[in-house]
Motif scaffolding. Structure first.
Motif, PDB file in Angstrom:
ATOM      1  N   ILE A 495       0.844  -1.202   0.000  1.00 25.96           N
ATOM      2  CA  ILE A 495       0.000   0.000   0.000  1.00 25.96           C
ATOM      3  C   ILE A 495       0.878   1.251   0.000  1.00 25.96           C
ATOM      4  O   ILE A 495       0.629   2.212  -0.744  1.00 25.96           O
ATOM      5  N   ILE A 496       1.921   1.256   0.833  1.00 27.61           N
ATOM      6  CA  ILE A 496       2.799   2.418   0.911  1.00 27.61           C
ATOM      7  C   ILE A 496       3.630   2.556  -0.356  1.00 27.61           C
ATOM      8  O   ILE A 496       3.878   3.674  -0.840  1.00 27.61           O
ATOM      9  N   GLU A 497       4.047   1.439  -0.940  1.00 29.82           N
ATOM     10  CA  GLU A 497       4.751   1.505  -2.227  1.00 29.82           C
ATOM     11  C   GLU A 497       3.872   2.139  -3.296  1.00 29.82           C
ATOM     12  O   GLU A 497       4.340   2.941  -4.117  1.00 29.82           O
ATOM     13  N   ALA A 498       2.578   1.795  -3.289  1.00 27.24           N
ATOM     14  CA  ALA A 498       1.656   2.358  -4.282  1.00 27.24           C
ATOM     15  C   ALA A 498       1.510   3.865  -4.114  1.00 27.24           C
ATOM     16  O   ALA A 498       1.259   4.587  -5.094  1.00 27.24           O
ATOM     17  N   MET A 499       1.679   4.356  -2.884  1.00 27.74           N
ATOM     18  CA  MET A 499       1.612   5.803  -2.641  1.00 27.74           C
ATOM     19  C   MET A 499       2.884   6.524  -3.089  1.00 27.74           C
ATOM     20  O   MET A 499       2.882   7.745  -3.239  1.00 27.74           O
ATOM     21  N   GLY A 500       3.976   5.772  -3.230  1.00 33.98           N
ATOM     22  CA  GLY A 500       5.251   6.385  -3.579  1.00 33.98           C
ATOM     23  C   GLY A 500       6.300   6.266  -2.493  1.00 33.98           C
ATOM     24  O   GLY A 500       7.394   6.843  -2.613  1.00 33.98           O
ATOM     25  N   GLY A 501       5.989   5.530  -1.422  1.00 37.56           N
ATOM     26  CA  GLY A 501       6.952   5.300  -0.360  1.00 37.56           C
ATOM     27  C   GLY A 501       7.740   4.025  -0.587  1.00 37.56           C
ATOM     28  O   GLY A 501       7.671   3.404  -1.649  1.00 37.56           O
ATOM     29  N   HIS A 502       8.476   3.621   0.449  1.00 36.50           N
ATOM     30  CA  HIS A 502       9.296   2.415   0.365  1.00 36.50           C
ATOM     31  C   HIS A 502       8.653   1.314   1.207  1.00 36.50           C
ATOM     32  O   HIS A 502       8.236   1.567   2.339  1.00 36.50           O
ATOM     33  N   GLY A 503       8.581   0.106   0.685  1.00 35.47           N
ATOM     34  CA  GLY A 503       7.972  -1.002   1.401  1.00 35.47           C
ATOM     35  C   GLY A 503       8.904  -2.177   1.576  1.00 35.47           C
ATOM     36  O   GLY A 503       9.738  -2.453   0.699  1.00 35.47           O
ATOM     37  N   GLU A 504       8.784  -2.869   2.710  1.00 40.44           N
ATOM     38  CA  GLU A 504       9.520  -4.103   2.982  1.00 40.44           C
ATOM     39  C   GLU A 504       8.550  -5.088   3.626  1.00 40.44           C
ATOM     40  O   GLU A 504       7.698  -4.692   4.445  1.00 40.44           O
ATOM     41  N   HIS A 505       8.688  -6.368   3.263  1.00 40.74           N
ATOM     42  CA  HIS A 505       7.856  -7.420   3.837  1.00 40.74           C
ATOM     43  C   HIS A 505       8.764  -8.444   4.503  1.00 40.74           C
ATOM     44  O   HIS A 505       9.677  -8.983   3.866  1.00 40.74           O
ATOM     45  N   VAL A 506       8.543  -8.724   5.795  1.00 37.67           N
ATOM     46  CA  VAL A 506       9.444  -9.571   6.568  1.00 37.67           C
ATOM     47  C   VAL A 506       8.668 -10.725   7.191  1.00 37.67           C
ATOM     48  O   VAL A 506       7.672 -10.506   7.898  1.00 37.67           O
ATOM     49  N   THR A 507       9.140 -11.937   6.943  1.00 49.28           N
ATOM     50  CA  THR A 507       8.514 -13.123   7.535  1.00 49.28           C
ATOM     51  C   THR A 507       9.475 -13.926   8.394  1.00 49.28           C
ATOM     52  O   THR A 507       9.041 -14.791   9.152  1.00 49.28           O
ATOM     53  N   GLU A 508      10.775 -13.667   8.286  1.00 49.46           N
ATOM     54  CA  GLU A 508      11.794 -14.419   9.018  1.00 49.46           C
ATOM     55  C   GLU A 508      12.551 -13.481   9.959  1.00 49.46           C
ATOM     56  O   GLU A 508      12.876 -12.348   9.574  1.00 49.46           O
ATOM     57  N   PRO A 509      12.858 -13.906  11.188  1.00 53.73           N
ATOM     58  CA  PRO A 509      13.567 -13.035  12.137  1.00 53.73           C
ATOM     59  C   PRO A 509      14.892 -12.508  11.592  1.00 53.73           C
ATOM     60  O   PRO A 509      15.243 -11.342  11.830  1.00 53.73           O
ATOM     61  N   GLY A 510      15.607 -13.354  10.877  1.00 51.74           N
ATOM     62  CA  GLY A 510      16.907 -12.946  10.357  1.00 51.74           C
ATOM     63  C   GLY A 510      16.835 -11.870   9.288  1.00 51.74           C
ATOM     64  O   GLY A 510      17.863 -11.288   8.924  1.00 51.74           O
ATOM     65  N   GLU A 511      15.630 -11.598   8.787  1.00 56.13           N
ATOM     66  CA  GLU A 511      15.465 -10.591   7.738  1.00 56.13           C
ATOM     67  C   GLU A 511      15.211  -9.193   8.294  1.00 56.13           C
ATOM     68  O   GLU A 511      15.269  -8.201   7.551  1.00 56.13           O
ATOM     69  N   ILE A 512      14.919  -9.099   9.600  1.00 54.58           N
ATOM     70  CA  ILE A 512      14.410  -7.838  10.154  1.00 54.58           C
ATOM     71  C   ILE A 512      15.411  -6.703   9.986  1.00 54.58           C
ATOM     72  O   ILE A 512      15.084  -5.633   9.450  1.00 54.58           O
ATOM     73  N   ARG A 513      16.646  -6.893  10.479  1.00 57.88           N
ATOM     74  CA  ARG A 513      17.590  -5.773  10.502  1.00 57.88           C
ATOM     75  C   ARG A 513      17.923  -5.258   9.111  1.00 57.88           C
ATOM     76  O   ARG A 513      17.976  -4.036   8.871  1.00 57.88           O
ATOM     77  N   ALA A 514      18.127  -6.157   8.172  1.00 61.91           N
ATOM     78  CA  ALA A 514      18.449  -5.718   6.811  1.00 61.91           C
ATOM     79  C   ALA A 514      17.293  -4.921   6.216  1.00 61.91           C
ATOM     80  O   ALA A 514      17.508  -3.914   5.516  1.00 61.91           O
ATOM     81  N   ALA A 515      16.065  -5.356   6.482  1.00 60.56           N
ATOM     82  CA  ALA A 515      14.899  -4.633   5.972  1.00 60.56           C
ATOM     83  C   ALA A 515      14.807  -3.240   6.597  1.00 60.56           C
ATOM     84  O   ALA A 515      14.480  -2.253   5.911  1.00 60.56           O
ATOM     85  N   LEU A 516      15.089  -3.137   7.891  1.00 66.07           N
ATOM     86  CA  LEU A 516      15.077  -1.839   8.553  1.00 66.07           C
ATOM     87  C   LEU A 516      16.139  -0.919   7.972  1.00 66.07           C
ATOM     88  O   LEU A 516      15.881   0.284   7.736  1.00 66.07           O
TER      89      LEU A 516
END
Length: 548
Positions: A495-516
């Motif tokens: 939804i935020i990507e569609a507005m023109g912002g940046h989006g990240e989707h995280v399902t695994e704990p090890g992915e959190i910091r890189a996404a942030l």
């Protein structure tokens, strides 16, 4: 002499008061104020819902100390702002809402958006009134701001009819107050101060709860000096979070319940005996209580108090610091609490480092805490996930933790972020949303994007209103317990990507910091959508105290 419209008088007065921005949603009843703001160099930040405007004005006050201002049109513009004003009222925030009204000449005729807003706003404001004469606009704004800061702070509402705003008057007819408010501080009664110092001198197990007024009174340095001299274990509540360094030997956050149950003297500064303290019942029955508050009516409310002092938190702490003896007799008590804090942290450690999927909320909280910079402003907008994270996420300094306050209003996250980045554009801003909370004002990411206000929003997405869900499950069982409290785990990032912002989707704990990190480095308003475990609940929710 030059003529000034009412709208220009509003802007000129606000500029004199130090106002640098207003938050608004446009309406014909108030548009002359915009013209005045352009002339005075006041920034106009237009949002997508009036609730957002009111919440943003609330946050502006908290962060800067200068009253935040929201301007909304008549009728539904005012009613949409009610929740934001009510939140500021419970949180003791002196903001100003200016509302439009039908022209005076048409009042009671059934004009467009005409309604009795003044009476509606009166129960949730320190002042609610109407300006009937253009020349009195500066005087009435000064009155509204003065009342907002009088005693227990809170919001004010000022209604200005359209013809009062549009009317032009000669400049020499008008007096714009240069100083409408005193800078004085309320000091404590000397005899009561002496009694308080005497109780603390004899205490073997003292405890201090420092609440929102420590920050709103800007008593940060006074608090630090006092607790260091007195050697008193301190628990920070509400907006006072961050008012002691994270490594202070006197700052505690996991042992409050135990400390209050065992303390012999408890000093409570600037926070009420409300649900957060079990209406006073969480403090040991035999403990001597010293209570300090700006509001006389809050003293001794819900709990008997040994020494009740009406005072500014900073003035009180300054005087008490000089009256107490240096620390020495509390070392054993401090060591006992620190040992317990360490043990409680160790019990949490398996959750803080959990690799479970769905992600444990405490693992997410640990990652957020590590992600924060020294200047980060952390905004907490959610129910159970935020409650669970509060003991893990540590604001690095004063004024760097914003939550709704005791009204518990969800939806403050995006508005507070708008205000934070507008007031302090160089600061790092991070928001922790619950997914339910995000849905209330998340569309105002559009405002963040339009005004180029980059921040990192993290949605702890468990697909539920989980704080309420827990109570329903406990009360009704699984057959009825999931009624009206489940949500889809939506892709808020898209939804935020569609507005023109940046989006990240995280399902695994090890992915959190890189996404942030990617979200922050994008330079855009960002949404990190993190799927967390729906079946994990905070201890506060399990305790059910907030519902009693």
């Amino acid at each position: 002499m030059a003529g000034l419209t009412g709208g220009k008088l509003v802007a000129k007065t606000l500029a004199t008061e130090g106002v640098q921005a207003i938050f608004t949603l446009c309406g014909a009843h108030v548009m002359d104020i915009y013209s005045g703001c352009l002339d005075e160099g006041i920034r106009i930040i237009d949002v997508r819902h009036e609730q957002t405007a009111a919440h943003a004005a609330d946050a502006w006050t908290r962060l800067t100390g200068v009253p935040g201002v929201a301007v909304v049109t008549a009728g539904p513009g005012v009613t949409d702002a009610v929740t934001g004003v009510a939140n500021a009222y419970r949180a003791q925030v002196p903001m100003l809402l200016i509302g439009g009204q039908a022209p005076i000449r048409n009042l009671l005729k059934g004009g467009l958006q005409e309604m009795n807003s003044v009476d509606m706003m009166r129960p949730i404001t320190k002042f609610s009134g109407t300006v009937f004469d253009t020349v009195r606009i500066p005087e009435m704004i000064g009155l509204a701001l003065r009342e907002a800061c009088n005693g227990r702070p809170g919001p004010s509402f000022l209604e200005i009819p359209q013809d009062v705003l549009d009317r032009e008057v000669e400049e020499n007819e008008v007096r714009v107050p240069v100083q409408s408010r005193s800078q004085c501080r309320l000091t404590g009664d000397r005899k009561l101060m002496a009694r308080a110092a005497g109780l603390l001198a004899k205490a073997q197990r003292p405890a201090l709860i420092a609440g929102t007024q420590v920050w709103s009174c800007r008593a940060v340095e006074q608090l630090r000096l006092f607790v260091e001299r007195a050697g008193i274990p301190t628990y920070l509540n509400g907006a006072a979070r961050g008012c002691l360094p994270v490594d202070s030997p006197h700052a505690f956050n996991r042992t409050r319940k135990f400390a209050l149950s065992k303390a012999d003297v408890v000093l409570v500064i600037g926070t009420p005996f409300d649900f957060r303290l079990g209406y006073g019942s969480r403090i040991a029955e035999g403990a001597k209580i010293i209570q300090v508050d700006l509001d006389y009516a809050e003293l001794c409310h819900n709990r008997d108090v040994e020494v009740a002092i009406q005072a500014d938190a900073g003035a009180f702490l300054e005087e008490l610091e000089g009256a107490v003896s240096p620390a020495g007799g509390t070392r054993k008590w401090l060591d006992e609490l620190r040992t317990m804090e360490t043990e409680l942290l160790e019990r949490e450690s398996r959750f803080l480092s959990s690799d479970a999927v769905p992600i444990h909320p405490l693992r997410l909280a640990r990652e957020i805490d590590a992600f924060l910079r020294d200047d980060s402003i952390l905004i907490a907008d959610g129910g159970d996930t935020v409650t669970m994270s509060a003991s893990v996420i540590r604001p690095r300094g004063p004024g760097q933790w914003l939550d709704p306050g005791p009204l518990g209003t969800l939806g403050v996250g995006t508005p507070f972020a708008i205000a934070a980045k507008a007031a302090m554009p160089a600061r790092d801003v991070v928001v922790l949303f619950g997914d339910g909370a995000f849905g209330l004002t998340g569309f105002d990411y559009d405002t963040l994007i339009r005004f180029n206000l980059p921040m990192v929003g993290i949605v702890a997405n468990n697909g539920a209103w989980n704080q309420v869900r827990y109570v329903q499950l406990l009360k009704y069982g699984p057959q009825k317990g999931n009624t009206a409290n489940l949500l889809h785990s939506l892709r808020y990032d898209r939804i935020i990507e569609a507005m023109g912002g940046h989006g990240e989707h995280v399902t695994e704990p090890g992915e959190i910091r890189a996404a942030l990190d990617r979200a922050r480095n994008s330079g855009k308003p960002a949404c990190v959508n993190v799927l967390v475990d729906r079946e994990t609940f905070s201890s506060s929710t399990r305790d059910l105290t907030i519902y009693k």
